[in-house]
Scaffold this active site. Structure first.
Site, PDB file in Angstrom:
ATOM      1  N   GLY A   1       2.725   2.205  10.432  1.00  0.00           N
ATOM      2  CA  GLY A   1       3.586   2.932  10.731  1.00  0.00           C
ATOM      3  C   GLY A   1       4.350   3.582  11.676  1.00  0.00           C
TER       4      GLY A   1
ATOM      5  N   SER B   1       3.909  -2.187  10.336  1.00  0.00           N
ATOM      6  CA  SER B   1       5.152  -1.768  10.760  1.00  0.00           C
ATOM      7  C   SER B   1       5.936  -3.913  10.465  1.00  0.00           C
ATOM      8  CB  SER B   1       5.679  -1.657  12.034  1.00  0.00           C
ATOM      9  OG  SER B   1       5.088  -0.441  12.348  1.00  0.00           O
TER      10      SER B   1
ATOM     11  N   LYS C   1       0.069   4.467  -0.003  1.00  0.00           N
ATOM     12  CA  LYS C   1      -0.513   5.537   1.019  1.00  0.00           C
ATOM     13  C   LYS C   1      -0.903   6.544  -0.229  1.00  0.00           C
ATOM     14  CE  LYS C   1       0.012   3.381   5.400  1.00  0.00           C
ATOM     15  NZ  LYS C   1      -0.234   3.352   6.171  1.00  0.00           N
TER      16      LYS C   1
ATOM     17  N   ASN D   1       1.130  -0.733   0.109  1.00  0.00           N
ATOM     18  CA  ASN D   1       0.053  -0.120   0.210  1.00  0.00           C
ATOM     19  C   ASN D   1       0.890   1.385   0.193  1.00  0.00           C
ATOM     20  OD1 ASN D   1      -1.605   2.216   0.536  1.00  0.00           O
ATOM     21  ND2 ASN D   1      -2.035   1.438   2.521  1.00  0.00           N
TER      22      ASN D   1
ATOM     23  N   HIS E   1      -9.648   1.852   5.502  1.00  0.00           N
ATOM     24  CA  HIS E   1      -8.069   1.889   5.651  1.00  0.00           C
ATOM     25  C   HIS E   1      -8.442   2.661   7.611  1.00  0.00           C
ATOM     26  CE1 HIS E   1      -4.234   2.657   6.586  1.00  0.00           C
ATOM     27  NE2 HIS E   1      -3.585   2.039   6.083  1.00  0.00           N
TER      28      HIS E   1
ATOM     29  N   GLU F   1      -6.202   4.930   8.678  1.00  0.00           N
ATOM     30  CA  GLU F   1      -6.706   6.183   7.898  1.00  0.00           C
ATOM     31  C   GLU F   1      -7.330   6.790   6.932  1.00  0.00           C
ATOM     32  OE1 GLU F   1      -2.678   5.725   5.746  1.00  0.00           O
ATOM     33  OE2 GLU F   1      -2.044   4.881   7.524  1.00  0.00           O
TER      34      GLU F   1
ATOM     35  N   GLU G   1      -5.004  -4.742  11.226  1.00  0.00           N
ATOM     36  CA  GLU G   1      -4.260  -3.891  10.788  1.00  0.00           C
ATOM     37  C   GLU G   1      -4.241  -2.909  12.252  1.00  0.00           C
ATOM     38  OE1 GLU G   1      -2.255  -2.653   7.400  1.00  0.00           O
ATOM     39  OE2 GLU G   1      -3.823  -0.980   7.459  1.00  0.00           O
TER      40      GLU G   1
HETATM   41  O1  LIG Z   1      -1.017   0.754   7.023  1.00  0.00           O
HETATM   42  C1  LIG Z   1      -0.416   0.050   6.922  1.00  0.00           C
HETATM   43  C2  LIG Z   1      -0.347  -0.683   5.625  1.00  0.00           C
HETATM   44  O2  LIG Z   1      -1.440  -0.711   5.040  1.00  0.00           O
HETATM   45  C3  LIG Z   1       1.354  -0.426   7.656  1.00  0.00           C
HETATM   46  O3  LIG Z   1       2.128  -0.020   7.311  1.00  0.00           O
HETATM   47  P1  LIG Z   1       3.107   0.919   7.727  1.00  0.00           P
HETATM   48  O4  LIG Z   1       3.721  -1.202   7.133  1.00  0.00           O
HETATM   49  O5  LIG Z   1       4.031   1.404   7.222  1.00  0.00           O
HETATM   50  O6  LIG Z   1       3.442   0.249   9.133  1.00  0.00           O
END
Ligand SMILES: O=C(CO)COP(=O)(O)O
Length: 249
Positions: A169, A208, A11, A9, A96, A98, A163
């Site tokens: 992150g 992560s 983002k 992803n 997601h 976010e 997640e």
């Molecule tokens: O949100 C994520 C994937 O959708 C995970 O992000 P990270 O791998 O940067 O922690």
């Protein structure tokens, strides 16, 4: 079990130069390695069409990061599932954390988007996971149960990604025993909701994931793959995940 799936992803990252750099590295890998673990990249909308032209007829599949519930119409600034399908996407990430946080996306909305994606022939990757506060107050199972009940439609043909918000992150993934506990909890709920079909739904972990922790994560029972953020932008690291996934069957 099949080989674990790896979904990157990106983002809101990936201007043309960076996207080309990542895709060139992926293509070079595919030249040398045939038949590797299923690998999906989910760039921003702006790169989908361009990237699809390059990864067509390679082992990589294309995914997007969101879609609208409607097929078309007066929804300025939005992208429909049919449009994603039209440019060659096979997957779409939905719900997601976010987006749930920034746009207050509810379980109900995620469920409607999931239906829209399925109706257009896409495989939805529905994200669920608790916040730090919900984990610390020991509410995480209730939250996850609610998200499964509310975000997945009556007929579901897709993937579920666990997640935990607190592991995204941060550089520190959840502990393996915590992931394992939630993965088997999700499996229980899927089987309760969908019977036999609930046994087949791939359940991914995200938060992560890196080359140095992915081996242990893949070893978790019932885990169907990983959803990767930051590392999906570093082709050498991302491709290490793909290589490590080869050893798992
Ligand atoms: O949100 C994520 C994937 O959708 C995970 O992000 P990270 O791998 O940067 O922690």
């Amino acid at each position: 079990m099949a080989k674990p799936i790896i979904i990157g992803n990106w983002k809101m990252n990936g201007l043309s130069e960076e996207a080309d750099h990542i895709v060139s590295a992926l293509l070079a890998y595919a030249e040398k390695n045939k038949n590797f673990a299923p690998t999906v990249i989910c760039p921003p909308f702006t790169q989908l069409y361009h990237i699809q032209k390059h990864i067509k007829n390679t082992p990589y599949a294309l995914g997007a990061q969101d879609c609208h519930v409607a097929e078309k119409g007066a929804y300025t600034g939005n992208i429909s599932a049919a449009m994603l399908k039209d440019v060659g996407a096979k997957y779409v990430i939905l719900g997601h954390s976010e987006r749930r946080a920034e746009y207050k996306e509810s379980n109900e909305l995620v469920s409607q988007k999931t239906i829209a994606a399925q109706n257009s022939g896409l495989l939805p990757v529905v994200c669920i996971g608790e916040t730090k506060e919900e984990r610390e107050s020991n509410q995480y199972k209730d939250v996850i149960a609610n998200q499964i009940k509310g975000s997945l439609p009556e007929q579901f043909n897709g993937l579920v990604a666990y997640e935990p918000v607190w592991a995204i992150g941060t550089g520190a993934s959840a502990k393996n025993e915590d992931i394992a506990e939630v993965i088997s909890f999700i499996r229980e709920k899927l089987v309760a909701q969908y019977g036999e079909n609930g046994k087949k739904t791939p359940i991914l972990y995200g938060g992560s994931v890196k080359p140095n922790n992915v081996k242990d994560i893949f070893a978790i029972s019932e885990l169907g793959g990983v959803l990767v953020g930051g590392v999906s932008l570093i082709p050498e690291d991302f491709l290490q995940l793909v290589t490590i996934a080869q050893d798992f069957v």
